[in-house]
Motif scaffolding. Structure first.
Motif, PDB file in Angstrom:
ATOM      1  N   LEU A 188       0.821  -1.212   0.000  1.00  0.00           N
ATOM      2  CA  LEU A 188       0.000   0.000   0.000  1.00  0.00           C
ATOM      3  C   LEU A 188       0.852   1.258   0.000  1.00  0.00           C
ATOM      4  N   PHE A 189       1.811   1.346   0.927  1.00  0.00           N
ATOM      5  CA  PHE A 189       2.576   2.592   1.067  1.00  0.00           C
ATOM      6  C   PHE A 189       3.649   2.743  -0.002  1.00  0.00           C
ATOM      7  N   ARG A 190       4.084   1.624  -0.606  1.00  0.00           N
ATOM      8  CA  ARG A 190       4.975   1.754  -1.763  1.00  0.00           C
ATOM      9  C   ARG A 190       4.197   2.362  -2.929  1.00  0.00           C
ATOM     10  N   GLY A 191       2.947   1.904  -3.101  1.00  0.00           N
ATOM     11  CA  GLY A 191       2.111   2.468  -4.153  1.00  0.00           C
ATOM     12  C   GLY A 191       1.801   3.930  -3.908  1.00  0.00           C
ATOM     13  N   LEU A 192       1.487   4.272  -2.652  1.00  0.00           N
ATOM     14  CA  LEU A 192       1.190   5.673  -2.324  1.00  0.00           C
ATOM     15  C   LEU A 192       2.409   6.571  -2.518  1.00  0.00           C
ATOM     16  N   THR A 193       3.598   6.024  -2.261  1.00  0.00           N
ATOM     17  CA  THR A 193       4.832   6.794  -2.487  1.00  0.00           C
ATOM     18  C   THR A 193       4.948   7.177  -3.958  1.00  0.00           C
ATOM     19  N   MET A 194       4.690   6.217  -4.844  1.00  0.00           N
ATOM     20  CA  MET A 194       4.771   6.492  -6.280  1.00  0.00           C
ATOM     21  C   MET A 194       3.700   7.481  -6.724  1.00  0.00           C
ATOM     22  N   ILE A 195       2.517   7.387  -6.099  1.00  0.00           N
ATOM     23  CA  ILE A 195       1.437   8.330  -6.433  1.00  0.00           C
ATOM     24  C   ILE A 195       1.807   9.744  -5.996  1.00  0.00           C
ATOM     25  N   VAL A 196       2.298   9.889  -4.758  1.00  0.00           N
ATOM     26  CA  VAL A 196       2.663  11.214  -4.233  1.00  0.00           C
ATOM     27  C   VAL A 196       3.779  11.846  -5.071  1.00  0.00           C
ATOM     28  N   LEU A 197       4.771  11.029  -5.449  1.00  0.00           N
ATOM     29  CA  LEU A 197       5.917  11.552  -6.211  1.00  0.00           C
ATOM     30  C   LEU A 197       5.656  11.579  -7.713  1.00  0.00           C
ATOM     31  N   GLU A 198       4.540  10.991  -8.141  1.00  0.00           N
ATOM     32  CA  GLU A 198       4.198  10.901  -9.570  1.00  0.00           C
ATOM     33  C   GLU A 198       5.314  10.234 -10.373  1.00  0.00           C
ATOM     34  N   GLY A 199       5.971   9.256  -9.705  1.00  0.00           N
ATOM     35  CA  GLY A 199       7.003   8.485 -10.392  1.00  0.00           C
ATOM     36  C   GLY A 199       8.330   9.190 -10.554  1.00  0.00           C
ATOM     37  N   GLN A 200       8.482  10.393  -9.973  1.00  0.00           N
ATOM     38  CA  GLN A 200       9.719  11.162 -10.135  1.00  0.00           C
ATOM     39  C   GLN A 200      10.287  11.553  -8.774  1.00  0.00           C
ATOM     40  N   SER A 201      11.575  11.878  -8.771  1.00  0.00           N
ATOM     41  CA  SER A 201      12.213  12.349  -7.538  1.00  0.00           C
ATOM     42  C   SER A 201      11.883  13.820  -7.320  1.00  0.00           C
ATOM     43  N   ILE A 202      11.816  14.212  -6.038  1.00  0.00           N
ATOM     44  CA  ILE A 202      11.612  15.622  -5.684  1.00  0.00           C
ATOM     45  C   ILE A 202      12.835  16.094  -4.907  1.00  0.00           C
ATOM     46  N   SER A 203      13.431  17.185  -5.330  1.00  0.00           N
ATOM     47  CA  SER A 203      14.621  17.755  -4.680  1.00  0.00           C
ATOM     48  C   SER A 203      14.770  19.202  -5.150  1.00  0.00           C
ATOM     49  N   PRO A 204      15.650  19.996  -4.543  1.00  0.00           N
ATOM     50  CA  PRO A 204      16.438  19.693  -3.338  1.00  0.00           C
ATOM     51  C   PRO A 204      15.704  20.145  -2.076  1.00  0.00           C
TER      52      PRO A 204
END
Length: 388
Positions: free
Chosen positions: A133-149
């Motif tokens: 569940l939370f691996r899927g939610l991680t991908m949803i929140v990040l939209e498949g991309q990294s966020i930085s910095p």
């Protein structure tokens, strides 16, 4: 000598892992030509393994209660992603974002604790579902991309160092902390020894006790001197030490700690003795959620990015650290200090094998064998104890 052997036998897993850690360090120190214990490598060891050690502190409590948590890596990744959205996209102050992230971790732990404690679904199933569940939610929140910095202040939580007040080339703060820690350790050991003698418990003979104090003082000060020779005390090390002290105190000196051990030893007997077993289980999982959140925040701060693949296999390393450090697969046995030793064994193995050029394939295989040997050793000791 008889007293010494009895103490060693009663604590064979913990002492055995300490001896194993020392031997592994000596082995890699020799075959790497002295690289393992270089100040810069010691600092890297701390920075690379801190988030696993944080997870191991929470995981050992879960294992002591007789449960397991497979979701912590995914929870760490999800919390890191949420923190990135708040700090980078929404431009919230890091303090507010960190507090909100810890609350999110606690709520996730409460969600899973509810299903385990009150609905009585096995923790393996609940946390396996949580991992997905939370691996899927991680991908949803990040939209498949990294966020930085991340903001600079947040990055320093994991990659920064305690400021020094001198300009001598050697970090004076680290030296002073080593001396202070030594004094506290000696006072605490003397107090414990006095208490044990008062209740007629077995204690080390005077000479061996003095030798133990001298050796530990030498190790503490040598460690802080090595850190002082490079960049001083990492901020993450201070956080880790605070967590170790707090959780060791809770598990050894408080009613809550006794209840956790009682629950893992025999749940029915604990319930009959007045322990609120469901409540204890629930709060252990809430705590695990918060520890996973801290780990996720530290990992994101070190990477300076939240990534969809963050936290992969964190749960396996945390579980391995707990078992290698002396936790029992059946619950009721384990210590915070043991989990830290187990985590360090895994960390030194990883670092040492990397230094000698062993590939990740060999590293994974060797770590698997070490974990299997640790659990087999635990079962062997139990059979030997029950036979005698």
């Amino acid at each position: 000598m008889e007293t010494l052997m009895k103490l060693f036998k009663n604590n064979i897993r913990q002492y055995g892992m300490i001896i194993a850690l020392v031997l592994i360090m000596i082995f890699f120190q020799i075959i790497t030509g002295g690289l393992l214990l270089e100040p810069i490598n010691i600092t890297n060891l701390i920075l690379q393994n801190s988030y696993i050690l944080i997870l191991a502190i929470g995981m050992v409590l879960v294992i002591i209660t007789g449960h397991i948590d497979l979701s912590v890596g995914s929870v760490a990744a999800f919390v890191g992603a949420v923190a990135a959205v708040m700090m980078v996209d929404m431009q919230l102050h890091p303090v507010i974002a960190v507090i909100a992230s810890l609350i999110v971790g606690g709520l996730i732990g409460a969600w899973q604790g509810f299903w385990v404690a009150y609905v009585r679904i096995p923790a393996f199933i609940v946390t396996l579902a949580g991992m997905l569940l939370f691996r899927g939610l991680t991908m949803i929140v990040l939209e498949g991309q990294s966020i930085s910095p991340f903001p600079g202040g947040f990055q320093k939580l994991s990659s920064g160092f305690v400021p020094d007040f001198g300009n001598t080339g050697t970090n004076l703060v680290a030296i002073l902390v080593g001396i202070a820690f030594t004094v506290i350790y000696v006072i605490n050991e003397l107090r414990d020894r006095k208490s044990q003698k008062k209740y007629n418990f077995d204690v080390l003979p005077g000479g061996l006790f003095l030798l133990k104090l001298v050796l530990m003082a030498a190790v503490i000060n040598a460690f802080t001197f090595m850190l002082a020779s490079y960049a001083g005390l990492p901020n993450i090390l201070i956080l880790l030490l605070v967590l170790i002290i707090i959780y060791s105190f809770v598990m050894n000196k408080t009613v809550m700690g006794r209840h956790i051990y009682a629950l893992g030893g025999n749940e029915k007997a604990a319930a009959l003795s007045g322990v609120k077993t469901k409540k204890v289980t629930f709060w252990v999982f809430v705590n695990m959620g918060v520890m996973a959140a801290i780990s996720g925040l530290m990992f994101a701060a070190r990477l300076n990015a939240a990534t969809p693949r963050a936290g992969t296999n964190f749960e396996l390393d945390a579980i391995a650290a707990s078992f290698i450090g002396g936790a029992s697969a059946t619950g009721g046995i384990g210590t915070v200090f043991g989990a830290i030793i187990g985590g360090l064994v895994m960390g030194v193995l990883n670092n040492g094998m990397s230094l000698v050029g062993l590939g990740i394939d060999w590293q994974q295989g060797i770590k698997g064998l070490v974990l299997l040997a640790a659990v087999a050793f635990d079962i062997y000791n139990k059979k030997k104890s029950s036979a005698s």
